[in-house]
Design a protein around this motif. Structure first.
Motif, PDB file in Angstrom:
ATOM      1  N   ALA A 170       0.781  -1.034  -0.129  1.00  0.00           N
ATOM      2  CA  ALA A 170      -0.055  -0.045   0.024  1.00  0.00           C
ATOM      3  C   ALA A 170       0.910   1.361   0.047  1.00  0.00           C
ATOM      4  O   ALA A 170       1.890   1.267   0.837  1.00  0.00           O
ATOM      5  N   ASP A 172      -0.877   4.639  -0.259  1.00  0.00           N
ATOM      6  CA  ASP A 172      -1.881   5.549  -0.260  1.00  0.00           C
ATOM      7  C   ASP A 172      -1.203   7.151   0.036  1.00  0.00           C
ATOM      8  O   ASP A 172      -1.702   8.055  -0.549  1.00  0.00           O
ATOM      9  N   ALA A 176      -1.535   9.802  -2.340  1.00  0.00           N
ATOM     10  CA  ALA A 176      -2.352  11.021  -2.137  1.00  0.00           C
ATOM     11  C   ALA A 176      -1.592  12.324  -2.265  1.00  0.00           C
ATOM     12  O   ALA A 176      -1.958  13.377  -2.701  1.00  0.00           O
ATOM     13  N   TRP A 230      -7.881   6.987  -7.160  1.00  0.00           N
ATOM     14  CA  TRP A 230      -7.518   8.125  -7.017  1.00  0.00           C
ATOM     15  C   TRP A 230      -7.773   9.047  -8.222  1.00  0.00           C
ATOM     16  O   TRP A 230      -7.886  10.102  -8.230  1.00  0.00           O
ATOM     17  N   HIS A 297       5.724   5.756   4.450  1.00  0.00           N
ATOM     18  CA  HIS A 297       4.506   5.134   4.531  1.00  0.00           C
ATOM     19  C   HIS A 297       4.888   3.675   4.781  1.00  0.00           C
ATOM     20  O   HIS A 297       6.116   3.055   4.772  1.00  0.00           O
TER      21      HIS A 297
END
Length: 298
Positions: A170, A172, A176, A230, A297
């Motif tokens: 992941a 994200d 983002a 997204w 992350h």
């Protein structure tokens, strides 16, 4: 909630370029800018004979001079300053804790030298979960938004945003940040992924071209699946993807040519020797031609 951008300043051309980049980013985000100067005292034996008053005078000059420069370009930008006596990496990581973004300068010749030198810069990047952007001086004056200003970064807000995509974990926070930057700048986003053959193919004497094409199509579909939510969330962002066999770091470095910003992730993992960057982020930080945003992350 974070409401400002922090930038490391020491009066060098590299840190001035970072300050200009950070100021433009602060204007785009409509948030204040904080300039931070950190010095590790005492400086001996590196600078023998340099007294504390000399250091304080230099720090004040670096900060006030940079504020004056930035206000010439952005007269309405709210700017504050802080001068700290501490190890630079630790001080900047602490200052980044309540910031939306930490911006540092680096040379355009490769390697993280300039405001922070080598391993210290790496230590700063891995010591904070706040996004860190490293900005280098322009290599070619024609790349500048203002050719008369040699302290501008090598690429500007008008160029595309490039992001490295990981289909195995992941990412994200990385996506983002990249989509938000592309939307904020009203620029297209290019997603880059480098793939390698499964380990089982190491023992195959030759690779059927059809097998390679099948793998490439499968990887491309996975990249598209990662990007799909997204695209829905940011319908006004024009998105393309570049999926190629080979090193992700090498493909991202090539994609950085002419980019306004290159966004990569780093895994938040600790080893007995401390936090470290992955191979892709490490390659990009040392060789990319555009400002690089490193997003923690995972």
């Amino acid at each position: 909630m974070t409401h400002h951008i922090t930038v490391g300043v020491d009066g060098s051309p590299e840190s001035r370029a970072a300050a200009h980049w950070a100021a433009r980013e602060a204007v785009l985000r409509q948030v204040p800018l904080r300039l931070v100067h950190a010095v590790d005292w005492p400086l001996d034996p590196v600078f023998p004979g340099l007294g504390r008053q000399d250091v304080d005078r230099w720090a004040d000059h670096a900060l006030t001079g940079t504020v004056r420069e930035l206000h010439e370009h952005h007269p309405h930008l709210e700017i504050s300053t802080r001068c700290l006596t501490a190890r630079p990496a630790a001080a900047l990581a602490a200052e980044a804790a309540d910031a939306a973004l930490l911006v540092l300068g680096s040379r355009g010749t490769g390697g993280l030298v300039g405001f922070l030198v080598g391993s210290v810069a790496m230590s700063t990047v891995v010591a904070t979960d706040t996004p860190v952007v490293l900005v280098r001086l322009a290599d070619d004056p024609e790349d500048l938004e203002d050719p008369e200003d040699p302290d501008r970064p090598s690429t500007g807000a008008r160029a595309e945003v490039v992001v490295g995509v990981d289909i195995h974990e992941a990412c994200d926070r990385v996506l983002a940040f990249a989509f938000e930057e592309a939307a904020r700048r009203d620029r297209p986003l290019r997603a880059v992924h480098g793939w390698k053959l499964p380990a089982a193919y190491t023992y195959v004497p030759f690779l059927d071209p059809d097998d390679e094409r099948d793998i490439a199509r499968s990887v491309t579909r996975m990249v598209e699946d990662v990007l799909l939510p997204w695209r829905h969330k940011f319908p006004d962002v024009s998105v393309s993807h570049d999926v190629r066999r080979g090193s992700a770091g090498e493909h991202l470095v090539r994609a950085s040519q002419g980019a306004g910003l290159l966004v990569v992730g780093r895994h938040v993992r600790r080893s007995p020797l401390g936090a470290h960057l992955g191979s892709t982020a490490h390659a990009v930080l040392h060789h990319a031609a555009a400002p690089v945003a490193v997003i923690a992350h995972g």
